[in-house]
Design a protein around this motif. Structure first.
Motif, mmCIF file in Angstrom:
data_model
loop_
_atom_site.group_PDB
_atom_site.id
_atom_site.type_symbol
_atom_site.label_atom_id
_atom_site.label_comp_id
_atom_site.label_asym_id
_atom_site.label_seq_id
_atom_site.Cartn_x
_atom_site.Cartn_y
_atom_site.Cartn_z
ATOM 1 N N ILE A 133 11.013 -1.126 -17.248
ATOM 2 C CA ILE A 133 9.582 -0.823 -17.337
ATOM 3 C C ILE A 133 8.972 -0.773 -15.947
ATOM 4 N N TRP A 134 9.261 -1.782 -15.139
ATOM 5 C CA TRP A 134 8.773 -1.840 -13.754
ATOM 6 C C TRP A 134 9.240 -0.620 -12.961
ATOM 7 N N THR A 135 10.495 -0.232 -13.150
ATOM 8 C CA THR A 135 11.061 0.901 -12.421
ATOM 9 C C THR A 135 10.417 2.218 -12.836
ATOM 10 N N LEU A 136 10.306 2.447 -14.145
ATOM 11 C CA LEU A 136 9.745 3.708 -14.633
ATOM 12 C C LEU A 136 8.284 3.870 -14.205
ATOM 13 N N MET A 139 8.498 4.914 -10.595
ATOM 14 C CA MET A 139 8.966 6.291 -10.443
ATOM 15 C C MET A 139 7.850 7.287 -10.747
ATOM 16 N N LYS A 140 7.027 6.959 -11.765
ATOM 17 C CA LYS A 140 5.903 7.836 -12.105
ATOM 18 C C LYS A 140 4.878 7.848 -10.972
ATOM 19 N N ASP A 141 4.585 6.678 -10.426
ATOM 20 C CA ASP A 141 3.619 6.586 -9.326
ATOM 21 C C ASP A 141 4.103 7.337 -8.089
ATOM 22 N N LEU A 142 5.419 7.370 -7.881
ATOM 23 C CA LEU A 142 5.982 8.055 -6.718
ATOM 24 C C LEU A 142 6.104 9.566 -6.939
ATOM 25 N N GLY A 143 5.864 10.015 -8.143
ATOM 26 C CA GLY A 143 5.847 11.451 -8.408
ATOM 27 C C GLY A 143 7.178 12.067 -8.791
ATOM 28 N N TYR A 144 8.189 11.252 -9.091
ATOM 29 C CA TYR A 144 9.476 11.807 -9.516
ATOM 30 C C TYR A 144 9.356 12.311 -10.962
ATOM 31 N N GLN A 145 10.005 13.445 -11.246
ATOM 32 C CA GLN A 145 9.927 14.038 -12.572
ATOM 33 C C GLN A 145 11.283 14.189 -13.253
ATOM 34 N N ASN A 146 12.318 14.510 -12.488
ATOM 35 C CA ASN A 146 13.676 14.649 -13.029
ATOM 36 C C ASN A 146 14.502 13.468 -12.545
ATOM 37 N N TYR A 169 13.478 -6.476 -29.691
ATOM 38 C CA TYR A 169 12.921 -6.080 -28.398
ATOM 39 C C TYR A 169 11.936 -4.918 -28.563
ATOM 40 N N ARG A 170 11.306 -4.840 -29.738
ATOM 41 C CA ARG A 170 10.467 -3.698 -30.084
ATOM 42 C C ARG A 170 9.344 -3.478 -29.078
ATOM 43 N N SER A 171 8.703 -4.538 -28.625
ATOM 44 C CA SER A 171 7.556 -4.391 -27.719
ATOM 45 C C SER A 171 7.946 -3.707 -26.414
ATOM 46 N N ASP A 172 9.006 -4.221 -25.769
ATOM 47 C CA ASP A 172 9.452 -3.629 -24.499
ATOM 48 C C ASP A 172 9.973 -2.212 -24.702
ATOM 49 N N LEU A 173 10.717 -1.991 -25.791
ATOM 50 C CA LEU A 173 11.293 -0.663 -26.031
ATOM 51 C C LEU A 173 10.220 0.367 -26.365
ATOM 52 N N THR A 174 9.169 -0.065 -27.038
ATOM 53 C CA THR A 174 8.069 0.848 -27.316
ATOM 54 C C THR A 174 7.401 1.302 -26.027
ATOM 55 N N GLU A 175 7.242 0.363 -25.101
ATOM 56 C CA GLU A 175 6.640 0.728 -23.819
ATOM 57 C C GLU A 175 7.544 1.658 -23.027
ATOM 58 N N ILE A 176 8.842 1.403 -23.048
ATOM 59 C CA ILE A 176 9.785 2.277 -22.348
ATOM 60 C C ILE A 176 9.756 3.679 -22.962
ATOM 61 N N THR A 177 9.747 3.760 -24.289
ATOM 62 C CA THR A 177 9.696 5.054 -24.960
ATOM 63 C C THR A 177 8.463 5.849 -24.540
ATOM 64 N N HIS A 178 7.337 5.166 -24.431
ATOM 65 C CA HIS A 178 6.110 5.844 -23.986
ATOM 66 C C HIS A 178 6.249 6.326 -22.549
ATOM 67 N N LEU A 179 6.788 5.474 -21.670
ATOM 68 C CA LEU A 179 6.932 5.847 -20.255
ATOM 69 C C LEU A 179 7.844 7.065 -20.098
ATOM 70 N N LEU A 180 8.860 7.166 -20.933
ATOM 71 C CA LEU A 180 9.792 8.289 -20.825
ATOM 72 C C LEU A 180 9.103 9.628 -21.088
ATOM 73 N N THR A 181 8.045 9.623 -21.886
ATOM 74 C CA THR A 181 7.339 10.872 -22.183
ATOM 75 C C THR A 181 6.554 11.391 -20.987
ATOM 76 N N LEU A 182 6.409 10.564 -19.945
ATOM 77 C CA LEU A 182 5.633 10.961 -18.775
ATOM 78 C C LEU A 182 6.463 11.726 -17.749
ATOM 79 N N PHE A 183 7.771 11.877 -18.020
ATOM 80 C CA PHE A 183 8.658 12.573 -17.099
ATOM 81 C C PHE A 183 9.130 13.890 -17.701
#
Length: 237
Positions: A133-136, A139-146, A169-183
């Motif tokens: 979560i911290w990494t994604l 990565m979004k803040d740094l502007g990486y897309q691929n 681990y539903r809470s953390d995985l839900t947040e990760i799933t959302h972050l993945l849609t931003l790339f």
């Protein structure tokens, strides 16, 4: 070490085993933490193997895949993507965990690296997911897309790929799933301890050296320069 009755890979590992014992002793004295015996032994054997391969100019005919498909050596992403290697150095449910990532391009050039300390996690998988979560977010803040995300936590990658199978681990995985849609695209790769060694070393330095201040830097850490250079040239040789 001269005893021919002991297999050569084991004999080569003896100096690294002694080094791991010394490092573990320092961790006990100064950080009140320690690695498991099996983890120390595995790391010593892999370090010895890697050193032997590099210093004997071994060919690439060796098997490049470890157990369960984990890559034995770092591999770059395709042109147009970056590879972000991540690791969470979890000790126990009480202590903080050190987290780190290092971003490299298709030529092995380091673009960014970062480390931080996160509050205690009940288990290793939770720490790994929080690291993702911290990494994604970064990565979004740094502007990486691929993005290609490399981790030696097979469980974390399986949980991200099939979140419904990991309800705990539903809470953390839900947040990760959302972050993945931003790339534009995110691919996950399972790494071995060796192929993910750079990220592991940076994350380990948080607790080992008491470096609890977060930071983001261009390029790689100077103290790992030679290892980074070695990995960058290995896949071109």
């Amino acid at each position: 070490m001269s005893s021919m009755s002991i297999p050569e890979p084991q004999r080569r590992s003896i100096p690294w085993i002694l080094w791991m014992i010394w490092k573990n002793r320092n961790m006990i004295l100064y950080s009140d933490t320690q690695e498991s015996l099996s983890h120390q032994l595995q790391q010593a054997i892999e370090e010895a193997r890697l050193w032997h391969e590099v210093n004997t100019n071994s060919s690439d005919t060796d098997i490049d895949q470890g157990l369960l498909g984990a890559k034995k050596k770092w591999e770059p992403p395709l042109a147009g993507s970056v590879k972000c290697s991540v690791h969470s150095n979890w000790r126990n449910a009480v202590l903080h965990s050190g987290v780190a990532y290092i971003v490299r391009d298709y030529q092995g050039n380091v673009l960014h690296h970062s480390r931080d300390a996160i509050t205690s996690s009940p288990n290793r998988l939770t720490a790994e997911l929080r690291c993702l979560i911290w990494t994604l977010r970064s990565m979004k803040d740094l502007g990486y897309q691929n993005l290609v995300v490399g981790s030696d936590s097979k469980e974390a990658i399986e949980a991200v790929r099939t979140p419904k199978d990991w309800p705990r681990y539903r809470s953390d995985l839900t947040e990760i799933t959302h972050l993945l849609t931003l790339f534009r695209s995110v691919t996950f790769e399972t790494e071995s301890m060796v192929s993910n060694q750079i990220a592991r070393e940076i994350a380990r330095s948080v607790l080992r050296d008491g470096r609890f201040n977060s930071y983001l830097a261009l390029g790689g850490p100077p103290w790992l320069h030679q290892r980074i250079l070695r990995e960058a040239t290995a896949f071109c040789s």
